[in-house]
Enzyme design. Structure first.
Site, PDB file in Angstrom:
ATOM      1  N   GLU A  68      10.349  54.721  42.567  1.00 44.59           N
ATOM      2  CA  GLU A  68      10.331  55.033  43.994  1.00 44.59           C
ATOM      3  C   GLU A  68      11.746  55.205  44.532  1.00 44.59           C
ATOM      4  O   GLU A  68      11.994  56.022  45.408  1.00 44.59           O
ATOM      5  CB  GLU A  68       9.605  53.911  44.749  1.00 44.59           C
TER       6      GLU A  68
ATOM      7  N   ASP B  25      10.351  49.364  40.383  1.00 44.18           N
ATOM      8  CA  ASP B  25      11.751  49.649  40.072  1.00 44.18           C
ATOM      9  C   ASP B  25      12.646  49.110  41.187  1.00 44.18           C
ATOM     10  O   ASP B  25      12.168  48.792  42.289  1.00 44.18           O
ATOM     11  CB  ASP B  25      11.984  51.156  39.906  1.00 44.18           C
TER      12      ASP B  25
END
Ligand SMILES: *[C@@H]1O[C@H](CO)[C@@H](O)[C@H](O)[C@H]1NC(C)=O
Ligand SMILES: *[C@@H]1O[C@H](CO)[C@@H](O)[C@H](O)[C@H]1NC(C)=O
Ligand SMILES: [Zn+2]
Length: 579
Positions: free
Chosen positions: A241, A174
């Site tokens: 994350e 991400d």
């Protein structure tokens, strides 16, 4: 990464009372700040130590022993082949193409996303996951892929010897969002993956799509070369994350635990670290620890009423006094000898040729000499960034209270964000907050409840109440030992990679343990190995990367290839080492 953010902590996007926003966990490479400090020190005007003559030094390599360059032996021919392949322009363009295409599939993480299945913003992950399957066909044909919580990716490359603990390589795919206000400030559009002949541009170029792509390409090429691992290799890729990792790593780690058991991995590698020149020496700084954290909500409640007849202090005034009291009693900082930060300082003292003699001597004796340690502290703790990194910190990051200009506020609240020193604990931090609060509450005749415990006498009449509660907490990470085989393997691998990829560099590279100021997805992985390292060979000598978490993120193509050489060397070394 959150872990790689070197530009600072993203701020909370405004106060939203009474619901407190979950704090997004930015991570900093501690080394960055720590080294920034040392840069400051280089200026003679900063500290008189720079005007003292260099003193003769005891031989000090023992303070920071260095591993020899470690190249694969059993697979030396393969390794030589591969490093030669990596040096070609064709390979560089192949790696660039892979990263560029990965950047073109945005996978933005926002604060406050609902669970997978309940928030459609997760759906951006699906095309990225599908893309990996076609971009790395051999990986997907040869490795087992277990999807965890839909988008978490666990790849298992089964080794021939099941008795060896596997190597675990982590990343997250991400990225932090590109804000609409800054989208047009990018030199090349944020999701273009544009390659200008030297750099690959775009959100995720470094953090952390380079991590995913370098690991997958390492394995794809090893498969092309028909390499069969002896030691199992596991890849674990999270997808949130940048918002703390609960949906990705938070599910992957338990899945790994269930499948492999506790303490089942020889070593774990995640994003982080970097390397810089310090006092004339080249140093790589794998991170062996992370600080803890705690977000504490302070809430004051007092009777409401019309503000034409106010009491002496409103809830807002009391809260303000409390905040001032906290800031006037900030936690202290000290340098503790059995910490990665101190070990890192020892490495600089041992191997940096230009460190001023006085500082060098003080560091060299500080482990056993308290006076020398005080001298080191006197110099280094002057720097606010260094001070923050070695100590526990507090920052009031959120405040709200009051609804109307003529109504007394019934409630006021603030959130204090703590980063917890590696040798401290959540308990010590909360206990300190409770004590500071109790001091002041008596003055305002408030009953105090701190973390579920009533600190004032039961049933005593009070004007109002004050409550401390935690929003979230994280203990400091266990410190991965720097005198054990996995660290030594990592250090030798870093040096071998450096020698293989920088043949013209005359200077030697030294490896020094360091500490993260922030956190990575590894926060969920502590039970899986005692040997967790946040280091991916990106940002070599500060050259590889552009901005992170902001406009114009980019990565130098040669740095991407160096990462691949590093992971190739690591996989081959781990395959033949006793770990
Ligand atoms: C800290 O630990 C002590 C001893 O275990 C315990 O009594 C206390 O409640 C803890 N404090 C907090 C704030 O968790
Ligand atoms: C605290 O406030 C309560 C309620 O207003 C009052 O009854 C009590 O006497 C006060 N105590 C002190 C010590 O001022
Ligand atoms: Zn990251």
């Amino acid at each position: 990464m959150d872990a790689k953010c070197k530009t600072g902590l993203p701020v909370l996007g405004g106060v939203q009372p009474p619901r407190v926003r979950r704090v997004r966990w930015p991570t900093l490479v501690a080394g960055v700040a720590f080294l920034a400090l040392l840069h400051l020190l280089v200026s003679p005007s900063v500290h008189p130590i720079y005007r003292s003559p260099a003193l003769p030094l005891a031989s000090s390599a023992l303070l920071c022993p260095q591993e020899k360059s470690l190249a694969p032996e059993k697979n030396s021919e393969l390794w030589n082949d591969l490093t030669a392949l990596h040096a070609t322009n064709d390979f560089l363009m192949r790696a660039v193409g892979q990263l560029s295409r990965a950047i073109q599939l945005p996978t933005e993480t926002f604060d406050e996303m609902d669970r997978v299945g309940e928030d459609e913003r997760w759906l951006t992950r699906a095309p990225f996951v599908d893309h990996l399957a076609t971009a790395f066909p051999l990986v997907h044909a040869s490795l087992e892929l277990q999807k965890v919580n839909t988008y978490g990716l666990m790849y298992i490359w089964q080794g021939s010897d099941a008795s060896l603990k596997p190597l675990l390589l982590m990343s997250h795919y991400d990225v932090v969002p590109v804000s609409s206000s800054s989208a047009d400030k990018w030199t090349h559009p944020a999701y273009s993956g544009y390659f200008d002949g030297e750099n690959i541009w775009g959100r995720g170029a470094w953090d952390d799509k380079a991590g995913i792509i370098s690991k997958l390409l390492t394995i794809e090429v090893l498969l092309e070369k028909k390499f069969v691992p002896t030691r199992t290799v596991v890849l674990s890729f999270g997808f949130d994350e940048e918002a703390g990792g609960a949906q990705g790593a938070g599910h992957l780690a338990p899945a790994l635990l269930e499948r492999f058991g506790p303490d089942s991995f020889a070593m774990i590698m995640d994003e982080g670290g970097g390397s810089w020149e310090q006092f004339g020496g080249l140093f790589a700084f794998p991170s062996v620890a992370e600080r803890g954290s705690a977000n504490v909500k302070i809430e004051v409640q007092t009777p409401g009423g019309h503000s034409s007849v106010p009491p002496e202090h409103t809830s807002i005034g009391m809260l303000a006094a409390l905040i001032v009291h906290f800031e006037n009693n900030a936690p202290g900082a000290s340098i503790e000898v059995d910490t990665p930060t101190f070990e890192g300082l020892q490495c600089l003292a041992a191997h940096a040729p230009d460190m001023p003699g006085l500082l060098k001597r003080a560091i060299q004796s500080a482990r056993t000499n308290p006076v020398a340690l005080k001298a080191v502290e006197a110099i280094l703790l002057k720097d606010p960034i260094f001070r923050a990194i070695v100590g526990t910190t507090q920052a009031v990051d959120v405040i709200s209270g009051g609804v109307k200009s003529n109504a007394l506020p019934e409630q006021a609240l603030a959130v204090v964000n703590h980063r917890i020193a590696i040798k401290s604990s959540v308990n010590a931090t909360l206990t300190r907050d409770a004590e500071l609060t109790r001091d002041l509450a008596a003055r305002f005749n408030l009953s105090v409840t701190a973390f579920g415990e009533l600190l004032t006498p039961v049933g005593a009449p009070s004007f109002g109440s004050l409550a401390l509660t935690t929003i979230d907490t994280l203990e400091p990470a266990p410190i991965s030992p720097s005198d054990a085989p996995p660290y030594r393997l990592l250090a030798g691998t870093i040096r071998a990679t450096f020698h293989a990829t920088r043949k013209d560099e005359e200077k030697e590279i030294f490896v020094a343990p360091s500490m993260m100021a922030g956190n990575t997805d590894t926060r969920f992985y502590w039970d899986l190995s005692q040997h967790i390292f946040r280091y991916d060979y990106s940002n070599v000598l500060g050259e590889g990367i552009g901005e992170v978490h902001t406009v114009d993120e980019h990565l130098r193509a040669t740095s991407l290839v160096e990462m691949i050489t590093f992971f190739t060397t690591l996989v081959l070394n781990a395959d033949e080492a006793a770990l």
